[in-house]
Design a protein around this motif. Structure first.
Motif, PDB file in Angstrom:
ATOM      1  N   GLY A   1       0.818  -1.212   0.000  1.00  0.00           N
ATOM      2  CA  GLY A   1       0.000   0.000   0.000  1.00  0.00           C
ATOM      3  C   GLY A   1       0.849   1.258   0.000  1.00  0.00           C
ATOM      4  N   ALA A   2       1.936   1.242   0.750  1.00  0.00           N
ATOM      5  CA  ALA A   2       2.834   2.401   0.786  1.00  0.00           C
ATOM      6  C   ALA A   2       3.498   2.618  -0.576  1.00  0.00           C
ATOM      7  N   LEU A   3       3.879   1.527  -1.251  1.00  0.00           N
ATOM      8  CA  LEU A   3       4.468   1.647  -2.586  1.00  0.00           C
ATOM      9  C   LEU A   3       3.470   2.214  -3.587  1.00  0.00           C
ATOM     10  N   VAL A   4       2.219   1.777  -3.493  1.00  0.00           N
ATOM     11  CA  VAL A   4       1.191   2.292  -4.405  1.00  0.00           C
ATOM     12  C   VAL A   4       0.941   3.770  -4.132  1.00  0.00           C
ATOM     13  N   ALA A   5       0.908   4.164  -2.857  1.00  0.00           N
ATOM     14  CA  ALA A   5       0.705   5.579  -2.520  1.00  0.00           C
ATOM     15  C   ALA A   5       1.862   6.428  -3.050  1.00  0.00           C
ATOM     16  N   ASP A   6       3.085   5.934  -2.902  1.00  0.00           N
ATOM     17  CA  ASP A   6       4.247   6.663  -3.426  1.00  0.00           C
ATOM     18  C   ASP A   6       4.172   6.773  -4.949  1.00  0.00           C
ATOM     19  N   SER A   7       3.789   5.695  -5.609  1.00  0.00           N
ATOM     20  CA  SER A   7       3.670   5.724  -7.072  1.00  0.00           C
ATOM     21  C   SER A   7       2.599   6.715  -7.508  1.00  0.00           C
ATOM     22  N   GLY A   8       1.492   6.762  -6.785  1.00  0.00           N
ATOM     23  CA  GLY A   8       0.432   7.708  -7.117  1.00  0.00           C
ATOM     24  C   GLY A   8       0.890   9.146  -6.990  1.00  0.00           C
ATOM     25  N   LYS A   9       1.648   9.426  -5.934  1.00  0.00           N
ATOM     26  CA  LYS A   9       2.169  10.784  -5.732  1.00  0.00           C
ATOM     27  C   LYS A   9       3.126  11.162  -6.857  1.00  0.00           C
ATOM     28  N   ARG A  10       4.030  10.252  -7.191  1.00  0.00           N
ATOM     29  CA  ARG A  10       5.004  10.535  -8.247  1.00  0.00           C
ATOM     30  C   ARG A  10       4.336  10.642  -9.620  1.00  0.00           C
ATOM     31  N   ALA A  11       3.311   9.828  -9.856  1.00  0.00           N
ATOM     32  CA  ALA A  11       2.605   9.900 -11.134  1.00  0.00           C
ATOM     33  C   ALA A  11       1.854  11.230 -11.261  1.00  0.00           C
ATOM     34  N   ALA A  12       1.247  11.679 -10.177  1.00  0.00           N
ATOM     35  CA  ALA A  12       0.539  12.959 -10.212  1.00  0.00           C
ATOM     36  C   ALA A  12       1.506  14.116 -10.451  1.00  0.00           C
ATOM     37  N   THR A  13       2.637  14.091  -9.766  1.00  0.00           N
ATOM     38  CA  THR A  13       3.642  15.137  -9.963  1.00  0.00           C
ATOM     39  C   THR A  13       4.174  15.113 -11.395  1.00  0.00           C
ATOM     40  N   GLY A  14       4.453  13.925 -11.897  1.00  0.00           N
ATOM     41  CA  GLY A  14       4.961  13.792 -13.260  1.00  0.00           C
ATOM     42  C   GLY A  14       3.955  14.252 -14.307  1.00  0.00           C
ATOM     43  N   THR A  15       2.680  13.953 -14.083  1.00  0.00           N
ATOM     44  CA  THR A  15       1.643  14.381 -15.015  1.00  0.00           C
ATOM     45  C   THR A  15       1.557  15.908 -15.058  1.00  0.00           C
TER      46      THR A  15
ATOM     47  N   LYS B   1       2.897  20.901 -18.115  1.00  0.00           N
ATOM     48  CA  LYS B   1       3.551  22.213 -18.187  1.00  0.00           C
ATOM     49  C   LYS B   1       4.630  22.223 -19.263  1.00  0.00           C
ATOM     50  N   ASP B   2       5.412  21.140 -19.329  1.00  0.00           N
ATOM     51  CA  ASP B   2       6.508  21.083 -20.303  1.00  0.00           C
ATOM     52  C   ASP B   2       5.994  21.048 -21.734  1.00  0.00           C
TER      53      ASP B   2
END
Length: 125
Positions: free
Chosen positions: A42-56, A61-62
């Protein structure tokens, strides 16, 4: 019969149910281990979600600025995070190595993008 939560009381209940103490201990440790595994997943999925949102956000913007290199790096990062958040729940061989490689690729792309965005005069960018 009153169940007391001391070692003797629990032992007597286990033995009266016909289960050996080692089997009961195995069930206990299996449940503890499963709980830790699910919490970690669950912690890995939460981290992936945060990074995916930031990357999106960064990719949008880019691409809006007309920077295809940084936008593509962010898109690769988002893809790696999405795949790793799904693979964490799949029983596949080599899962730890695969997820580690995906996370490393994602973090590397994000770091490289951030460096390029900070210094666009670099010949690499």
């Amino acid at each position: 019969m009153s169940l007391t939560f001391n070692g003797d009381g629990i032992r007597d209940v286990i033995l009266s149910q016909g289960k050996p103490a080692t089997e009961s201990a195995a069930y206990f440790w299996e449940n503890i281990t499963k709980g830790v595994q699910d919490s970690t997943k669950g912690a890995l999925v939460a981290d992936s979600g945060k990074r995916a949102a930031t990357g999106t956000f960064k990719a949008s913007k880019d691409f809006a600025k007309g920077d295809p290199i940084c936008g593509t790096l962010c898109s690769i990062s988002v893809g790696c995070e999405a795949i790793s958040s799904v693979l964490v729940w799949c029983p596949i061989p080599g899962k730890v190595i695969t997820i580690s490689a995906l996370k490393a690729t994602s973090i590397g792309c994000q770091r490289f993008r951030d460096l390029c965005a900070a210094d666009p005069s670099s010949p690499v960018c």
